[in-house]
Design an enzyme around this catalytic site. Structure first.
Site, PDB file in Angstrom:
ATOM      1  N   ALA A  33     -12.691  45.661  -4.787  1.00  0.00           N
ATOM      2  CA  ALA A  33     -11.961  44.790  -5.727  1.00  0.00           C
ATOM      3  C   ALA A  33     -12.821  43.621  -6.209  1.00  0.00           C
ATOM      4  O   ALA A  33     -12.598  43.072  -7.281  1.00  0.00           O
ATOM      5  CB  ALA A  33     -10.701  44.258  -5.049  1.00  0.00           C
ATOM      6  N   ARG A  45      14.336  43.515   5.025  1.00  0.00           N
ATOM      7  CA  ARG A  45      15.593  43.238   5.733  1.00  0.00           C
ATOM      8  C   ARG A  45      15.473  43.468   7.225  1.00  0.00           C
ATOM      9  O   ARG A  45      16.165  42.888   8.013  1.00  0.00           O
ATOM     10  CB  ARG A  45      16.721  44.096   5.150  1.00  0.00           C
ATOM     11  CG  ARG A  45      17.472  43.361   4.048  1.00  0.00           C
ATOM     12  CD  ARG A  45      18.528  44.223   3.462  1.00  0.00           C
ATOM     13  NE  ARG A  45      17.932  45.367   2.777  1.00  0.00           N
ATOM     14  CZ  ARG A  45      18.624  46.371   2.271  1.00  0.00           C
ATOM     15  NH1 ARG A  45      19.925  46.401   2.404  1.00  0.00           N
ATOM     16  NH2 ARG A  45      18.031  47.357   1.654  1.00  0.00           N
ATOM     17  N   ARG A  46      14.569  44.366   7.614  1.00  0.00           N
ATOM     18  CA  ARG A  46      14.383  44.606   9.049  1.00  0.00           C
ATOM     19  C   ARG A  46      12.939  44.970   9.330  1.00  0.00           C
ATOM     20  O   ARG A  46      12.190  45.338   8.414  1.00  0.00           O
ATOM     21  CB  ARG A  46      15.330  45.691   9.571  1.00  0.00           C
ATOM     22  CG  ARG A  46      15.156  47.047   8.938  1.00  0.00           C
ATOM     23  CD  ARG A  46      16.265  47.994   9.386  1.00  0.00           C
ATOM     24  NE  ARG A  46      17.521  47.722   8.692  1.00  0.00           N
ATOM     25  CZ  ARG A  46      17.835  48.251   7.500  1.00  0.00           C
ATOM     26  NH1 ARG A  46      17.011  49.071   6.893  1.00  0.00           N
ATOM     27  NH2 ARG A  46      18.977  47.957   6.911  1.00  0.00           N
ATOM     28  N   GLY A 132       2.661  61.092  -5.046  1.00  0.00           N
ATOM     29  CA  GLY A 132       2.155  60.374  -3.869  1.00  0.00           C
ATOM     30  C   GLY A 132       0.744  59.864  -4.031  1.00  0.00           C
ATOM     31  O   GLY A 132       0.467  59.001  -4.859  1.00  0.00           O
ATOM     32  N   LYS A 203       9.722  62.031 -12.004  1.00  0.00           N
ATOM     33  CA  LYS A 203       8.253  62.043 -12.079  1.00  0.00           C
ATOM     34  C   LYS A 203       7.784  62.732 -13.361  1.00  0.00           C
ATOM     35  O   LYS A 203       6.821  62.297 -13.995  1.00  0.00           O
ATOM     36  CB  LYS A 203       7.676  62.743 -10.843  1.00  0.00           C
ATOM     37  CG  LYS A 203       7.957  61.961  -9.555  1.00  0.00           C
ATOM     38  CD  LYS A 203       7.739  62.825  -8.333  1.00  0.00           C
ATOM     39  CE  LYS A 203       7.987  62.073  -7.040  1.00  0.00           C
ATOM     40  NZ  LYS A 203       8.034  62.935  -5.869  1.00  0.00           N
ATOM     41  N   GLY A 300       4.649  60.680   1.956  1.00  0.00           N
ATOM     42  CA  GLY A 300       4.172  60.215   3.262  1.00  0.00           C
ATOM     43  C   GLY A 300       3.647  58.790   3.169  1.00  0.00           C
ATOM     44  O   GLY A 300       3.284  58.308   2.089  1.00  0.00           O
TER      45      GLY A 300
END
Ligand code: HSE
Length: 435
Positions: A33, A45-46, A132, A203, A300
């Site tokens: 980068a 939230r968790r 993906g 997609k 995944g």
């Protein structure tokens, strides 16, 4: 260059994968980068047991991330189209760039989101939304920029491909494989999105828009799932030299386009016919380059994180570039997009596999072939399966040449109404994907 600060919203499968890969590969990522990439805040939230966040500033209020003045790039990984849409629009309004893996959000609200982003002078990047970890968005938008894209066809739902492969190779039951795909984090929160083709339709519309240069028209995609495919169809297709794959297909036909997701027979020698398990593959045919194919894991945690982080790196490099000099959201300049008509499925031309059960008596086969011939549909192959004498009907499988769907369906209706035909006449579309 000063460090680029990212805020990550969502710590599910992809969120945790993104935090883990950004942390593990920080040296390589910064070297590419040209600056350090810092996770300034995580909104979730968790907690997720797959990801150690003790070193980070974690908030339970994801909207805190989009208002955090420190943050340059908001990474939206919460999914859905309600809170995620508010989050992304607020991030844009606050002058932040956005990276998202949310195909539903882009497919359904992309036009509105890109307009808001252009007005705010920020970029919304969405490589992880399609296939993906495969960099197919970048390939089409940038690598194939010289081409008129003629068609594309892809296995773009890992869960569906995993189910079809396990059913074919191991004879496993549909529900059993689906449960495994859920446990592995491949399936959508609502798995009917996977098996009914909605995820693939999301997609496909994104791919078609960047391939042909048209606004997103999700509601025009024809969608059919894989739930009606039987083990017999898989085996008959194999016998005839084909495999059944759940494909998203987009084709330019004059000034119109076809946008369709459905189970498809493809010749078994095609590379894409041999893409199995959770792997995805997208074929893209350009007029200059010819047929190309992009292959890799379609779902995944870390494969998807790979695409998310590639977008972060891209954005980090262009943060100082004039907005006019960045790659446009849909690859084409917004004022050069065309509202191509999307053809209804009845007007689509393709070949067909037809399976039916008919009484085993003279004349039946010739009546069926005559009906097809009267509709202008020619037959390429036909098999009639031998049955024990005690069974009165036998399965007949026909492969047709290319026909317009409405003509084929008229013939199918007549065949269905024959007294010699028992049960449902079932058809699957076929594509050669050769030229
Ligand atoms: N449910 C999706 C799939 C996840 O199985 O492909 C990746 O978009």
């Amino acid at each position: 260059m000063k460090p680029v600060k990212v805020g990550i919203c969502g710590l599910g499968t992809v969120g945790s994968g993104t935090v883990n890969v950004l942390t593990r590969n920080a040296t390589e990522i910064s070297a590419r980068a040209g600056c350090e990439i810092i996770i300034t805040q995580i909104g979730a939230r968790r907690d997720n047991p797959n990801c150690n966040t003790s070193a980070f500033n974690v908030t339970r209020d994801i909207f805190e991330v989009v208002t955090n003045p420190e943050i340059d790039i908001v990474v939206e990984l919460i999914g859905g189209t309600t809170i995620a849409k508010d989050l992304v629009l607020q991030a844009i309004a606050n002058g932040k760039h956005v990276v998202t893996a949310n195909k539903a959000l882009i497919a359904e609200f992309g036009n509105e989101i890109f307009t808001a982003a252009k007005e705010a002078g920020v970029t919304v990047a969405f490589e992880a939304a399609v296939a993906g970890g495969i960099p197919v968005i970048k390939s089409i938008k940038e690598g194939l920029a010289a081409n008129k894209i003629q068609w594309l066809a892809g296995i773009i739902n890992g869960t569906g491909n995993f189910i079809l492969t396990e059913m074919r190779d191991k004879g496993r039951a549909f529900d059993d494989v689906l449960r495994e795909a859920q446990a592995l984090g491949y399936a959508e929160a609502d798995p009917t999105f996977d098996v009914e083709g909605i995820d693939a339709a999301h997609k496909l519309v994104i791919l078609a828009s960047i391939a042909f240069g048209m606004p997103l028209q999700f509601d025009k995609v024809f969608t059919e799932g894989i739930t009606k495919i039987t083990a017999e169809d898989v085996s008959y297709a194999q016998e005839l030299g084909y495999r059944i794959k759940h494909l998203g297909i987009a084709r330019k036909v004059g000034d119109a386009v076809e946008l369709r997701v459905h189970p498809t027979l493809i010749p078994k020698e095609r590379l894409i016919a041999n893409v199995d398990g959770v792997m995805n593959a997208v074929m893209v045919k350009g007029d200059a380059v010819g047929p190309t194919m992009y292959y890799g894991p379609g779902a995944g945690a870390e494969p998807t994180a790979s695409a998310v982080i590639a977008d972060i790196v891209d954005l980090a490099r262009t943060l100082t570039a004039d907005p006019e000099h960045r790659v446009p959201h849909l690859g084409f300049q917004p004022n050069a997009l065309n509202n191509f008509e999307v053809l209804p499925i009845s007007e689509v031309q393709t070949s067909y596999y037809i399976r039916l059960n008919a009484l085993d008596k003279p004349g039946v086969l010739s009546t069926i072939t005559q009906i097809l011939s009267d509709a202008g549909v020619s037959i390429e192959a036909l098999i009639q399966k031998e049955q024990p004498e005690s069974i009165e009907t036998s399965p007949i499988i026909l492969l047709t040449n290319r026909a317009v769907e409405k003509d084929l369906m008229r013939a199918v209706e007549k065949i269905q109404n024959l007294s010699s035909v028992v049960g449902e006449v079932f058809q699957i579309r076929m594509e050669s994907l050769g030229k």
